[in-house]
Write an enzyme that holds these catalytic residues in place. Sequence first.
Site, PDB file in Angstrom:
ATOM      1  N   LYS A 115       0.865  -1.178   0.000  1.00 52.85           N
ATOM      2  CA  LYS A 115       0.000   0.000   0.000  1.00 52.85           C
ATOM      3  C   LYS A 115       0.904   1.231   0.000  1.00 52.85           C
ATOM      4  O   LYS A 115       1.689   1.448   0.919  1.00 52.85           O
ATOM      5  CB  LYS A 115      -0.908   0.035   1.214  1.00 52.85           C
ATOM      6  CG  LYS A 115      -1.803   1.274   1.233  1.00 52.85           C
ATOM      7  CD  LYS A 115      -2.375   1.556   2.598  1.00 52.85           C
ATOM      8  CE  LYS A 115      -2.968   2.955   2.616  1.00 52.85           C
ATOM      9  NZ  LYS A 115      -3.330   3.404   3.978  1.00 52.85           N
ATOM     10  N   GLY A 117      -7.356   9.643  10.259  1.00 55.98           N
ATOM     11  CA  GLY A 117      -7.575   9.712  11.698  1.00 55.98           C
ATOM     12  C   GLY A 117      -8.589  10.733  12.156  1.00 55.98           C
ATOM     13  O   GLY A 117      -8.796  10.907  13.357  1.00 55.98           O
ATOM     14  N   ALA A 177      -9.184   6.106   4.905  1.00 49.21           N
ATOM     15  CA  ALA A 177      -8.965   7.266   5.783  1.00 49.21           C
ATOM     16  C   ALA A 177     -10.224   8.088   5.981  1.00 49.21           C
ATOM     17  O   ALA A 177     -10.948   8.382   5.029  1.00 49.21           O
ATOM     18  CB  ALA A 177      -7.845   8.169   5.265  1.00 49.21           C
ATOM     19  N   GLY A 178     -10.469   8.445   7.249  1.00 48.10           N
ATOM     20  CA  GLY A 178     -11.543   9.371   7.589  1.00 48.10           C
ATOM     21  C   GLY A 178     -12.812   8.721   8.094  1.00 48.10           C
ATOM     22  O   GLY A 178     -13.712   9.418   8.583  1.00 48.10           O
ATOM     23  N   ASN A 232      -8.364   2.120  10.415  1.00 46.37           N
ATOM     24  CA  ASN A 232      -7.570   1.755  11.581  1.00 46.37           C
ATOM     25  C   ASN A 232      -8.081   2.503  12.814  1.00 46.37           C
ATOM     26  O   ASN A 232      -8.623   1.923  13.746  1.00 46.37           O
ATOM     27  CB  ASN A 232      -6.103   2.030  11.325  1.00 46.37           C
ATOM     28  CG  ASN A 232      -5.187   1.596  12.459  1.00 46.37           C
ATOM     29  OD1 ASN A 232      -3.994   1.822  12.444  1.00 46.37           O
ATOM     30  ND2 ASN A 232      -5.718   0.965  13.495  1.00 46.37           N
ATOM     31  N   THR A 233      -7.936   3.846  12.798  1.00 46.49           N
ATOM     32  CA  THR A 233      -8.278   4.642  13.972  1.00 46.49           C
ATOM     33  C   THR A 233      -9.719   4.459  14.411  1.00 46.49           C
ATOM     34  O   THR A 233     -10.013   4.427  15.613  1.00 46.49           O
ATOM     35  CB  THR A 233      -8.009   6.134  13.692  1.00 46.49           C
ATOM     36  OG1 THR A 233      -6.674   6.292  13.210  1.00 46.49           O
ATOM     37  CG2 THR A 233      -8.175   6.967  14.954  1.00 46.49           C
TER      38      THR A 233
END
Length: 325
Positions: free
Chosen positions: A167, A228, A254-255, A276-277
Amino acid sequence: MEIVVNGATYQLETQSSIGDLIAELGLANARIAVELNREIVPRHFFETKQLQAGDRIEIVRAVGGGQADSLKVGPYSFHSRLIVGTGKYRNLEETRLAIEASGAELVTVAIRRTNIGQNPEAENLLDVLSPQRHTILPNTAGCYNVDDALRTCNLARELLDGHKLVKLEVLGDERTLFPNVIQTVEAARRLVEDGFEVMVYTNDDPVVARELENIGCIAVMPLAAPIGSGLGIRNPYNILTIVENAGVPVIVDAGVGTASDAAIAMELGCDGVLMNTAIAAADQPVLMASAMKKAVEAGREAFLAGRMPKKRYASASSPIDGLFL
């Protein structure tokens, strides 16, 4: 004329219908479902729906193990359309439990320097990821230029015994963590030339997404919002445009903040979601991982089902004939 059937180029006579294609493939009597350019075609339209050059056809049938609607990325195939990261958890046991609850098979890991003097018997992230159940996706998180991204990918290939799947992300600045598009395109080009299978983090610009696909990336991964941030999809129309014009999987990266964000991404027609976050920073990461698994599945089913059209005014669910007036 040339069309694409289940991801492969196929030559077909002009003035052919979906029914003609099905007959030519020997599937006339098979129980199948057909998607034309990401729109499901009812069976009674097979004979009248004419195909055009460049059309993309997906033909599916039920098979043991649920492979019919698997996520296909380059030469890889996954049951789960949820991809998860491994950072920000409190410990490796929580990481393991959350990944298991998510059902994810493709898992991202960052490549970092080892701590010299560290106990060689200390638990390693790769020890909690079963190679039988998970495909490792090394990423270039924290890279801000082409050279650092290339070095990281080459180190990952050495670390993982020739592993080619990576990635790519090349960031523009530490405050926003937006991608540096110019450097990302250059890094992608050089990695593809070097034989890597590149899944690439990018902004939500359809033109950039198309350029990355043309370079040879096997998946484009537009951001929903800053990494994040948990803000959800800020520009769904750009994401939709990318999806409508892509010839490779589109994976929102993301987001995402909560389960509804993941479902929205899938309802737009995205092929998957990476996060992830949103899981690791939840009060109960394992429970959130389970929620994200269900959200991605529900969003995918809703997309395949085809939502009702939006209307400005009410439309009664029950017939008015026979009312007592």
